[in-house]
Motif scaffolding. Structure first.
Motif, PDB file in Angstrom:
ATOM      1  N   ARG A 464       0.811  -1.212   0.000  1.00 57.14           N
ATOM      2  CA  ARG A 464       0.000   0.000   0.000  1.00 57.14           C
ATOM      3  C   ARG A 464       0.850   1.270   0.000  1.00 57.14           C
ATOM      4  O   ARG A 464       0.370   2.340  -0.355  1.00 57.14           O
ATOM      5  N   LEU A 615      -5.866  -6.100  -2.384  1.00 58.78           N
ATOM      6  CA  LEU A 615      -5.396  -4.723  -2.587  1.00 58.78           C
ATOM      7  C   LEU A 615      -6.428  -3.811  -3.235  1.00 58.78           C
ATOM      8  O   LEU A 615      -6.293  -2.589  -3.199  1.00 58.78           O
ATOM      9  N   HIS A 618      -7.351  -0.029  -2.371  1.00 55.53           N
ATOM     10  CA  HIS A 618      -6.381   0.539  -1.441  1.00 55.53           C
ATOM     11  C   HIS A 618      -5.196   1.217  -2.134  1.00 55.53           C
ATOM     12  O   HIS A 618      -4.544   2.080  -1.543  1.00 55.53           O
TER      13      HIS A 618
END
Length: 658
Positions: A464, A615, A618
């Protein structure tokens, strides 16, 4: 590497060449299309800058009856203008180029030309499934004059030489062979008469252009067709060509319908050098060789053995536009080696209709014009930190493309080696050169300062923190859970076998007869061929055409090899159940039982999308390769997708600025 003759000056008649590495002729599937002329010029200009001593074009038809789809034809005025623009572009890049003159003869397709195919005799072509019309004497003279006029045009347009295509079973080769020339006039019968047309063409060119203009003849060193031109006749023809004024002989092998593999990866390097050598010993003019000379080491070896005077590889120039330059400067580790897969080149040109040529290992091929204008000068932009997760071939390509765009790139690979499915595939006989591609990417990533982390699975929070994540986590072998018995202990996936984590059985049933299944059968049968105990291998193919998605230039070689190795192929059978003792299969005639102590599943792949799901939302993410779409995936699509993702975005950015 140490070179001795590769970079010694050479001479073809009056033409002085800086070294001995030429670029052989190949059609690119875009010739004759004015909208593609900039791409054609960019393609050849890059090879000129990359060090080709002499580039030979794909064949330009001397008459419409001998042409084909996306092929230059010298009776078209605009095609002549395009060719003149092409040679000007190559000269601007400080290159030299020969125009190849061609007539397809019985290989021409009426669906492409709109005309009946013509040939020395009306003998059916196995390639086109058409029966050509036998040429009249006047029509033979017209063809002769068209070749001569083509050479005159080449000289006037500025081409540095001309090559006459008399190999690979095309028209001039057809006149030489008793298989295709059964005439009873001055152009058929004994060998002197069968030689008449090509020798008249050479004499006509010399009469029109004098002795100084360089003329190369592409001759067949061996047709590999039973009952065709003999070795003695071939040598005799070479001598006659030299007497009539040819400056060099470019020796090819095989016809398109020959059953002897000449271009497949399974053919050993330099396998046909001896054919060129036999010609070289008979003449006092330079001899050029090409087939299966794909590395500088092989080229150097055949020259040092004095088997030929020049090499003219073709496909290696698709794989790396700087083939000669890298060989000369000692940049072998930087060389992108052709793996002879044929998937994006010969399989494209042999298609119906043909499609534009590319290259599996070099995604830039075919995009030189579009990408060449936009792949530099990104240093002023804000650099991004980008993570690429997955070190298979798609991930390697994406990391390289991003680094070339000057991004900061970190590549994560869960295993201890790069390559993924491509690394597994390198175990297949004939695919050992896949390791060269992995080596090339590893070297490139080191040069581009990509941070490569092996045996590393990044945490979600770690990813991230990046500006963008490219997910290239690849595929998992598909296990058809509806098939009873897949959980039995003697059942394995293809990846288990290729990674050598599972011991082979003695009676093996491979469920799935696609490219992977047939490749695996080849791997097993070849690896066990010299063992003391016999291994029985049965491939169960749902399709009546095993390996049906394997390209036409290599599929027949693979199937022939399986037969030779004694592999049993069941066509049109569906696997119904796996038991402890074997497999139940069924076709329209009913069920039968195949005994097996090991069952290997080659039943496709599924996308590995766990990371994508974790993911999503994000961080900006893209999926490429098998993690994007696993069905019908191949390495060419994966690499092309990775590069297109990066370079097409550059194109869009440049367009927005303009």
């Amino acid at each position: 590497m140490t070179v001795s003759l590769l970079f010694k000056k050479g001479y073809i008649g009056s033409l002085t060449l800086d070294h001995r590495i030429l670029m052989g002729a190949m059609h690119l599937g875009i010739e004759g299309d004015r909208e593609q002329l900039n791409q054609l010029k960019a393609f050849y200009s890059e090879r000129a800058k990359g060090g080709a001593a002499l580039i030979i074009t794909g064949g330009a038809a001397v008459l419409p009856s001998g042409g084909g789809d996306h092929m230059y034809c010298l009776t078209e005025q605009d095609h002549r203008v395009q060719l003149q623009e092409l040679i000007e572009a190559v000269h601007l890049a400080r290159g030299k180029m020969a125009l190849q003159l061609q007539h397809n003869g019985r290989y021409a397709k009426s669906s492409e030309t709109g005309l009946e195919p013509v040939a020395p005799s009306a003998i059916m072509s196995k390639v086109t499934k058409e029966r050509p019309v036998a040429l009249s004497t006047k029509e033979i003279h017209d063809i002769r004059d068209a070749f001569v006029n083509g050479a005159v045009f080449a000289e006037s347009a500025g081409f540095d030489a001309v090559e006459l295509m008399g190999s690979e079973g095309y028209l001039l080769n057809q006149f030489l062979s008793p298989l295709t020339n059964q005439r009873e006039d001055k152009y058929g019968g004994d060998f002197y008469k069968r030689m008449a047309l090509p020798l008249e063409i050479v004499s006509g060119i010399r009469k029109s252009l004098g002795s100084d203009y360089p003329v190369i003849y592409r001759m067949s060193g061996d047709d590999y067709m039973d009952g065709s031109t003999t070795r003695a006749e071939t040598v005799q023809f070479a001598r006659e060509l030299a007497k009539h004024g040819v400056d060099a002989l470019n020796v090819g092998v095989g016809w398109h319908e020959s059953r002897v593999p000449t271009v497949a990866a399974i053919v050993r390097a330099g396998a046909f050098a001896h054919v060129a050598s036999e010609i070289r010993q008979a003449v006092n003019i330079p001899v050029i060789g090409a087939n299966r000379i794909h590395t500088p080491e092989c080229a150097d070896d055949v020259l040092n053995q004095q088997l030929m005077d020049f090499v003219a590889p073709a496909r290696p120039w698709l794989a790396d536009a700087s083939f000669a330059q890298k060989a000369k400067t000692g940049g072998r580790e930087e060389l992108n080696v052709c793996i002879s897969c044929n998937q994006e080149c010969l399989d494209h040109t042999m298609g119906h209709p043909p499609s534009p040529v590319g290259c599996l290992v070099n995604p830039r091929t075919g995009h030189e014009w579009k990408w060449g204008l936009k792949d530099r000068d990104h240093h002023g932009q804000q650099r991004q930190n980008i993570a690429v997760v997955g070190g298979g071939i798609a991930g390697l390509a994406a990391a390289k493309a991003l680094a070339e765009k000057c991004e900061r790139v970190t590549l994560f690979e869960a295993k201890g080696q790069l390559g993924g499915q491509f690394l597994l595939a390198s175990q297949i006989p004939g695919k050992e050169n896949f390791l060269e591609t992995i080596r090339f990417y590893k070297t490139s990533l080191e040069r581009l300062n990509v941070n490569v982390k092996l045996s590393y699975q990044p945490a979600i929070d770690e990813l991230r923190a990046f500006d963008k994540v490219i997910i290239a986590t690849g595929v998992e072998p598909n296990i058809p859970r509806l098939l009873k018995g897949t959980d039995l202990p003697h059942v394995a996936a293809y990846s288990d076998i290729l990674s050598k984590t599972v011991t082979l059985g003695k009676r093996i049933a491979i469920v799935g007869g696609g490219g992977i299944g047939c490749d695996l059968a080849h791997f097993i049968a070849e690896s066990q061929a010299e063992q003391s105990h016999r291994v029985d291998v049965t491939v169960i193919s749902r399709s009546p055409k095993p390996a049906k998605r394997v390209g036409p230039t290599t599929r027949w070689v693979l199937i022939s090899k399986l037969r030779q190795l004694g592999v049993n192929i069941l066509k049109g059978f569906e696997c119904k159940e796996i038991t402890e003792d074997g497999v139940w299969v069924q076709n329209n005639d009913g069920q039968q039982f195949i005994e097996a102590d090991q069952v290997i599943l080659c039943t496709g792949q599924t996308e590995n999308r766990e990371l994508f799901d974790a993911l999503k939302g994000h961080v900006p993410i893209e999926t490429i390769g098998g993690s994007d779409i696993a069905s019908e995936l191949n390495a060419a699509k994966a690499i092309q997708q990775a590069y297109s993702l990066i370079y097409d975005s550059i194109t869009e950015e440049a367009s927005a600025k303009n």
